[in-house]
Design an enzyme around this catalytic site. Sequence first.
Site, PDB file in Angstrom:
ATOM      1  N   SER A 202       5.103  10.078  -5.540  1.00  0.00           N
ATOM      2  CA  SER A 202       5.685  10.409  -6.833  1.00  0.00           C
ATOM      3  C   SER A 202       5.464  11.756  -7.215  1.00  0.00           C
ATOM      4  CB  SER A 202       5.272   9.129  -7.923  1.00  0.00           C
ATOM      5  OG  SER A 202       6.266   9.220  -9.046  1.00  0.00           O
ATOM      6  N   ASP A 297      15.470   5.304  -5.490  1.00  0.00           N
ATOM      7  CA  ASP A 297      14.280   5.202  -5.892  1.00  0.00           C
ATOM      8  C   ASP A 297      14.530   4.779  -7.611  1.00  0.00           C
ATOM      9  OD1 ASP A 297      12.006   6.286  -7.573  1.00  0.00           O
ATOM     10  OD2 ASP A 297      11.504   7.232  -5.482  1.00  0.00           O
ATOM     11  N   HIS A 364       9.628   2.325  -5.275  1.00  0.00           N
ATOM     12  CA  HIS A 364       9.246   3.584  -5.609  1.00  0.00           C
ATOM     13  C   HIS A 364       7.770   3.419  -4.898  1.00  0.00           C
ATOM     14  CE1 HIS A 364       8.357   7.464  -7.560  1.00  0.00           C
ATOM     15  NE2 HIS A 364       7.402   6.760  -8.396  1.00  0.00           N
TER      16      HIS A 364
END
Length: 429
Positions: A202, A297, A364
Amino acid sequence: MPPGSLSTSFRLWWRRRGAAFALALLAAALLLALSRYAAVPSASPSPSYGHRLPTLVDLTLVYDRGAVCLDGTPPGYHFLPGFGEGSHSWLLHLEGGSWCPNLKSCARRQKTSLGSSAYMDSRVDFVGILSDDESQNPDFYNWNKVKIRYCDGASFSGNVQDQVKNGTGFFFRGQRIWEAVMADLLSKGLSRAKQAFLTGCSAGGLSTYIHCDDFQALLPKTPTVKCLADGGFFLDVEDISGRRYMRAFYNDVARLQDVRKKFPHCRSDMEPGQCFFPREVAKSITTPMFILNPAYDYWQVEHVLSPEGSDPQNLWRNCRVDITKCSSKQLEILQGFRKALLDAIDELKNRRDWGMFIDSCFIHCQSMKAITWHSPSATRINNKTVAEAVGDWFFDRREVKEIDCEYPCNPTCYNAVLDKPYKEDWLAG
Ligand SMILES: *[C@@H]1O[C@H](CO)[C@@H](O)[C@H](O)[C@H]1NC(C)=O
Ligand SMILES: *[C@@H]1O[C@H](CO)[C@@H](O)[C@H](O)[C@H]1NC(C)=O
């Protein structure tokens, strides 16, 4: 030979070795007891999908003048030493957690672990790519592993000399945190690494694109240095209302923390936030990288494609949390989003030593959970889990350029169903 010498030498032996012998017996008994304990099936399904509970790893704080979290507290990392053949290999993970674009949101972060080590857990679970369990992490389980905590709000890239004051004080020192943590780890054995792997997810995935070449430069004697960015390929696209929401957001982050000077490649006619996108950052990277990114995502669907302000009627409420709830019109937009990702990585596909795994799942951070990294329920492309694909690429076992077919074609997809449409202050990124 004088009488009694045999018993004397036995007494001598016992005095020298007896304690060790007794200890060994005790250890064997303990091991037996432990292995029995471990073999007992647990009543509820284990969340880790490994053979045992995850290892808890202590927080180490780094005291280096000037390298501080948003609130002025020292940064930190969790270090799990390697063993056996992994003793001279190092895997570093840069923690994620979105960014703060203004003083108000940075002030909120100062009251969390993402802005202050005063709020960090003193011990954390090491799972997925950080696991020391071979069944969960087949290629890297015995490596030295480090989870570097994220507390600067701008992907380890800001470097503002003066404290910013507005009521409370703010420090924007991510670049110095990176340097201080690396100096500390180099002195603890990283400088002698035979192989080194920088990873992150991330906002930590973006940090990995940003710092990959820096990492390589710190390790001139290490034969193999590679990087893996997981869920970090944020796209510079229009959202569903036609605004470039993410670019405006990155402009704010970049201006607040003066990150432009970190990006010499950035053209002067570009907005400061544009330079922060992986597509731009990747242009100058020379170290081998692996792009691990789902085409759908969920963090990007929520925050880049359909951010809250762009959907006043809340038409995306269900689709945003569960891809099976998307209408055909919404799916069409999602397919366009996938296309934008494939376009953005198109030229990177031609780099011989790069790898990629672009699955068509709604997920994710796939390297950070046992179930998505390597488990019977993990997403597969060409029958390989993410862990197997990354390992194949890292160790040059095959070329790995996996681009999944369009949703919903992959029956092995592990798709998330989120319980909350929007997370407070984007902290989940
Ligand atoms: C400074 O703090 C005040 C009060 O909390 C706030 O209204 C103002 O917007 C802040 N200034 C900036 C530049 O964020
Ligand atoms: C897929 O991989 C598993 C091992 O991970 C193997 O048992 C299975 O036979 C493979 N399936 C196919 C179709 O190759």
